[in-house]
Design a protein around this motif. Structure first.
Motif, PDB file in Angstrom:
ATOM      1  N   ILE A  21     -11.161  12.335  10.578  1.00 31.37           N
ATOM      2  CA  ILE A  21     -12.490  11.785  10.815  1.00 31.37           C
ATOM      3  C   ILE A  21     -12.296  10.517  11.629  1.00 31.37           C
ATOM      4  O   ILE A  21     -11.505   9.641  11.260  1.00 31.37           O
ATOM      5  N   THR A  22     -13.022  10.399  12.718  1.00 33.24           N
ATOM      6  CA  THR A  22     -12.883   9.258  13.601  1.00 33.24           C
ATOM      7  C   THR A  22     -12.995   7.949  12.849  1.00 33.24           C
ATOM      8  O   THR A  22     -13.919   7.750  12.068  1.00 33.24           O
ATOM      9  N   GLY A  23     -12.012   7.074  13.076  1.00 32.95           N
ATOM     10  CA  GLY A  23     -12.027   5.755  12.462  1.00 32.95           C
ATOM     11  C   GLY A  23     -11.476   5.702  11.050  1.00 32.95           C
ATOM     12  O   GLY A  23     -11.420   4.639  10.455  1.00 32.95           O
ATOM     13  N   SER A  24     -11.069   6.835  10.498  1.00 34.68           N
ATOM     14  CA  SER A  24     -10.592   6.827   9.110  1.00 34.68           C
ATOM     15  C   SER A  24      -9.080   6.683   8.987  1.00 34.68           C
ATOM     16  O   SER A  24      -8.574   6.443   7.901  1.00 34.68           O
ATOM     17  N   ASP A  25      -8.350   6.868  10.077  1.00 35.75           N
ATOM     18  CA  ASP A  25      -6.894   6.733  10.033  1.00 35.75           C
ATOM     19  C   ASP A  25      -6.474   5.278   9.933  1.00 35.75           C
ATOM     20  O   ASP A  25      -7.167   4.378  10.410  1.00 35.75           O
ATOM     21  N   CYS A  26      -5.332   5.051   9.336  1.00 33.67           N
ATOM     22  CA  CYS A  26      -4.761   3.697   9.298  1.00 33.67           C
ATOM     23  C   CYS A  26      -4.276   3.345  10.694  1.00 33.67           C
ATOM     24  O   CYS A  26      -3.696   4.187  11.376  1.00 33.67           O
ATOM     25  N   PRO A  27      -4.500   2.128  11.136  1.00 33.69           N
ATOM     26  CA  PRO A  27      -4.013   1.746  12.462  1.00 33.69           C
ATOM     27  C   PRO A  27      -2.493   1.688  12.482  1.00 33.69           C
ATOM     28  O   PRO A  27      -1.852   1.406  11.468  1.00 33.69           O
ATOM     29  N   TYR A  28      -1.925   1.980  13.644  1.00 32.43           N
ATOM     30  CA  TYR A  28      -0.481   1.905  13.816  1.00 32.43           C
ATOM     31  C   TYR A  28      -0.047   0.450  13.829  1.00 32.43           C
ATOM     32  O   TYR A  28      -0.793  -0.428  14.251  1.00 32.43           O
ATOM     33  N   ALA A  29       1.189   0.214  13.415  1.00 29.95           N
ATOM     34  CA  ALA A  29       1.744  -1.137  13.474  1.00 29.95           C
ATOM     35  C   ALA A  29       1.835  -1.561  14.936  1.00 29.95           C
ATOM     36  O   ALA A  29       2.233  -0.776  15.792  1.00 29.95           O
TER      37      ALA A  29
END
Length: 87
Positions: A21-29
């Motif tokens: 779902i768009t925007g639900s992933d954890c951001p990459y380091a």
């Protein structure tokens, strides 16, 4: 069937830990920390981590950045000449 559609629909299995779902992933380091043990010497560390000049004083791309080798060929295949050169 288009190969990209086939890959994404058939060959690529969904990851259970992702919601897709768009925007639900954890951001990459954004920062990858490197320890002194990651390098053979201080010189190697400086050569890899120091900023590299890409343009001259007038904003023109330096000659060493103009010559490039194509890594991927048709249908996403890796250029065999580069594979042989890296072996």
């Amino acid at each position: 069937m288009d190969s990209l559609v086939y890959w994404s629909a058939v060959l690529r299995k969904p990851l259970p830990e992702r919601a897709y779902i768009t925007g639900s992933d954890c951001p990459y380091a954004r920062v990858v920390r490197r320890a002194a043990s990651d390098f053979r010497s201080g010189q190697e560390r400086r050569e890899i981590l120091a900023p590299w000049r890409v343009t001259d004083g007038g904003g023109r791309v330096l000659p060493e950045w103009r010559g490039s080798d194509r890594l991927y060929g048709s249908k996403g295949l890796v250029n065999p000449a580069l594979v042989a050169a890296s072996a």
